[in-house]
Each structure stands twice: as C-alpha cells, then as structure tokens.
Design a protein around this motif. Structure first.
Motif, short mmCIF file in Angstrom:
data_model
loop_
_atom_site.label_atom_id
_atom_site.label_comp_id
_atom_site.label_asym_id
_atom_site.label_seq_id
_atom_site.Cartn_x
_atom_site.Cartn_y
_atom_site.Cartn_z
N GLU A 264 5.98 2.94 7.45
CA GLU A 264 6.78 3.15 6.25
C GLU A 264 5.92 3.33 5.00
N LYS A 265 4.59 3.29 5.20
CA LYS A 265 3.59 3.48 4.14
C LYS A 265 3.72 2.46 3.00
N LYS A 266 4.12 1.26 3.38
CA LYS A 266 4.23 0.19 2.40
C LYS A 266 2.93 -0.60 2.27
N ILE A 267 2.06 -0.47 3.27
CA ILE A 267 0.78 -1.18 3.24
C ILE A 267 -0.32 -0.25 3.75
N ARG A 268 -1.56 -0.68 3.58
CA ARG A 268 -2.70 0.00 4.19
C ARG A 268 -3.67 -1.06 4.71
N ILE A 269 -4.40 -0.71 5.74
CA ILE A 269 -5.35 -1.63 6.35
C ILE A 269 -6.76 -1.27 5.92
N THR A 270 -7.51 -2.25 5.45
CA THR A 270 -8.91 -2.05 5.08
C THR A 270 -9.77 -2.98 5.92
N GLU A 271 -11.08 -2.92 5.73
CA GLU A 271 -11.98 -3.80 6.47
C GLU A 271 -11.76 -5.26 6.07
N ARG A 272 -11.27 -5.48 4.86
CA ARG A 272 -11.06 -6.83 4.37
C ARG A 272 -9.73 -7.43 4.81
N GLY A 273 -8.75 -6.57 5.07
CA GLY A 273 -7.43 -7.09 5.47
C GLY A 273 -6.32 -6.12 5.12
N ILE A 274 -5.17 -6.66 4.71
CA ILE A 274 -3.98 -5.86 4.41
C ILE A 274 -3.82 -5.75 2.90
N GLU A 275 -3.58 -4.52 2.42
CA GLU A 275 -3.31 -4.30 1.02
C GLU A 275 -1.96 -3.62 0.85
N LYS A 276 -1.26 -4.01 -0.17
CA LYS A 276 0.05 -3.41 -0.44
C LYS A 276 -0.16 -2.11 -1.21
N ASN A 277 0.50 -1.05 -0.77
CA ASN A 277 0.41 0.23 -1.49
C ASN A 277 1.05 0.10 -2.84
N GLY A 278 0.41 0.75 -3.83
CA GLY A 278 0.90 0.66 -5.19
C GLY A 278 0.44 -0.60 -5.88
N ARG A 279 -0.57 -1.23 -5.25
CA ARG A 279 -1.09 -2.49 -5.80
C ARG A 279 -1.71 -2.28 -7.17
#
Length: 279
Positions: A264-279
């Motif tokens: 649903e493109k509400k989050i993205r995954i990075t090497e550090r963890g989970i980030e919320k889109n539009g942060r």
C-alpha cells in the motif's frame, strides 16, 4: 485438617511476639505460624483468618495472607526468576520462590520466560512445580468445532505440533503445519477448534483469515511508527521475542503486516528498519 498448598480459613490459637499461631480447631498442638508482619493489629485469639499454607526456606510449615498465583493441583503460567543446581525457581507471588526441579522440566527453561506448570507435593511433602502437564489434562469438553478458545503451549514436538492446555483444563493440539515457526512453550494462544478427535482431544487452528488478521497488525505497526517519529528498528532479522514484546504479535504476523503496508506504499524498508512514507 490443614491442607498444604491451599488457601483456607484457620483460627488464631495464640498470639506471640513472632506472630499468630493458627489451627483448624482440631489440632492445636500443631498450630502454624503467621509471621508478625502479616498479623492485623486488631487480631484477637479465636479470630478466623484466610491464609495460604506452605513451607518456608527452612522447610517449616508457615502461613501467609498473600494470595499465590497457583494452588495445589492448579495450572498457571509462571515466570522463571532463577536457575540453580537443583532446578529453576518460579515467581508464584510469595517471598520464597517455587522450585521447578530438573526432572520435572520437559525442556531447558530460560530465565525471564513464562512456562505453564502444575503445583504438586513431592515425596517430602514439599510444594513443587511440574511441566509434565499432558497426563493431568482432560478430554470431553463441551466446546464445538468453530469455537475460539485460549490456552498455553506447554510442549512442542517438531514432528507433531504444539500441545496446548485449553483453559488450563483440556487437551489441545496445533498441528505443526499450522503452527508459527516462532511459537514457544509458555506462549498464550487464541485459536479456533478445527476438529474434535474420537478420543475427545481438540485440534486447533490459530490462523485467522488474512483479511481479518493483517489490518489489526498493520494498524499496530503504523501506531508504533507514529509514536516513534516514523521509525522502528525492526526487520526480517529481528528476533521474534523482541517483536512479540514490542508489538505483541508473532514474527509471521509481523511479516504479513509489513508486506501489506509495503504494497500500500505506506512504509519503506531500509537497512536500519521500517520508515513511514511521508515522514
């Protein structure tokens, strides 16, 4: 008759500097001490008191007004607070911790974890815990197929599944094909009865339909993200126990919820963890 391991009403026979001595009215010579710190200031001889009877650290019978988390013959999930040469010790709500002997353990227990146990008296009339739950459970419950029940996992057989004590009373089993890979002994499960076997034992299915399960877990993750400024240090490599503690869900549920939020493109995954889109 005074019963060790049970809450009961006893009568005060005499009051001394170290406490009150209680009896059942039939055996005054073997009255049991209630320590002075637990005796009400208004207590008088012949008053009745509701107490729990057990043995102190010196193996003497003693009573307490504190309510234990488990009584003789009962089941309860108790936390391991120490591991020694004689066995593990469990927090059961009293000053003296409860012994879980090594020969009554069905697996190697870990400090800080909860395990389902039954309270019994050993050959020396001492109260002990046992993880050998299977022969103590019953069949013949009135539950029907399709009903949801709760229970604790008390044993796991990799070839069969996870054995569950339903309502701390009845035999239940989650087949290995239906069990989460991170399920563990002591875990409380909420499951649906999928089958009642001829012997009366209940087959359980903990898996809800995806469209019912994922939204709640996804909302939990989004809520945590909002509370943590849009970032959570979790990913596929995060230990299942950490996910359970922080998000109150299994690792498999976590993965499904993350997958839905990614789609649903509400989050993205990075090497550090989970980030919320539009942060």
């Amino acid at each position: 008759m005074i019963e060790v391991g049970k809450v009961q009403t006893l009568k005060i026979e005499r009051i001394t500097a170290i406490g009150a001595y209680l009896s059942d009215g039939n055996d005054e010579m073997n009255a049991i001490l209630l320590p002075e710190k637990e005796v009400p200031k208004t207590a008088r001889v012949n008053d009745e008191m509701e107490v729990f009877v057990y043995r102190d650290s010196q193996d003497r019978f003693i009573s307490t007004t504190r309510r234990p988390k488990i009584q003789l013959g009962e089941f309860a999930a108790l936390k391991v607070v120490d591991i020694t040469k004689v066995g593990a010790f469990l927090d059961w709500g009293l000053e003296k911790d409860l012994l879980l002997p090594y020969n009554e353990q069905t697996l190697k227990v870990q400090k800080g974890r909860d395990y389902l146990v039954n309270l019994y008296t050993d050959k020396s009339d001492r109260l002990c815990a046992t993880m050998k739950i299977y022969p103590l459970l019953k069949v013949g419950s009135t539950h029907k197929v399709g009903e949801w029940v709760e229970g604790y996992v008390y044993q796991i057989n990799p070839e069969i599944g996870a054995f569950v004590a339903i309502e701390n009373l009845y035999h239940g089993l989650i087949l290995m094909k239906d069990a989460d890979s991170d399920i563990h002994c002591g875990e409380k499960v909420h499951a649906r009865i999928s089958e009642i076997r001829n012997d009366g034992k209940l087959i359980l299915s903990p898996n809800k339909k995806a469209y019912k399960e994922i939204p709640n877990d996804a909302i939990t993750i989004l809520t945590k993200l909002n509370e943590s400024q849009g970032f959570l240090p979790f990913n596929d490599k995060t230990d299942a126990n950490i996910i359970k503690k922080e998000l109150n869900m299994s690792k498999s549920s976590f993965k499904r919820a993350v997958g839905k939020l990614l789609k649903e493109k509400k989050i993205r995954i990075t090497e550090r963890g989970i980030e919320k889109n539009g942060r």
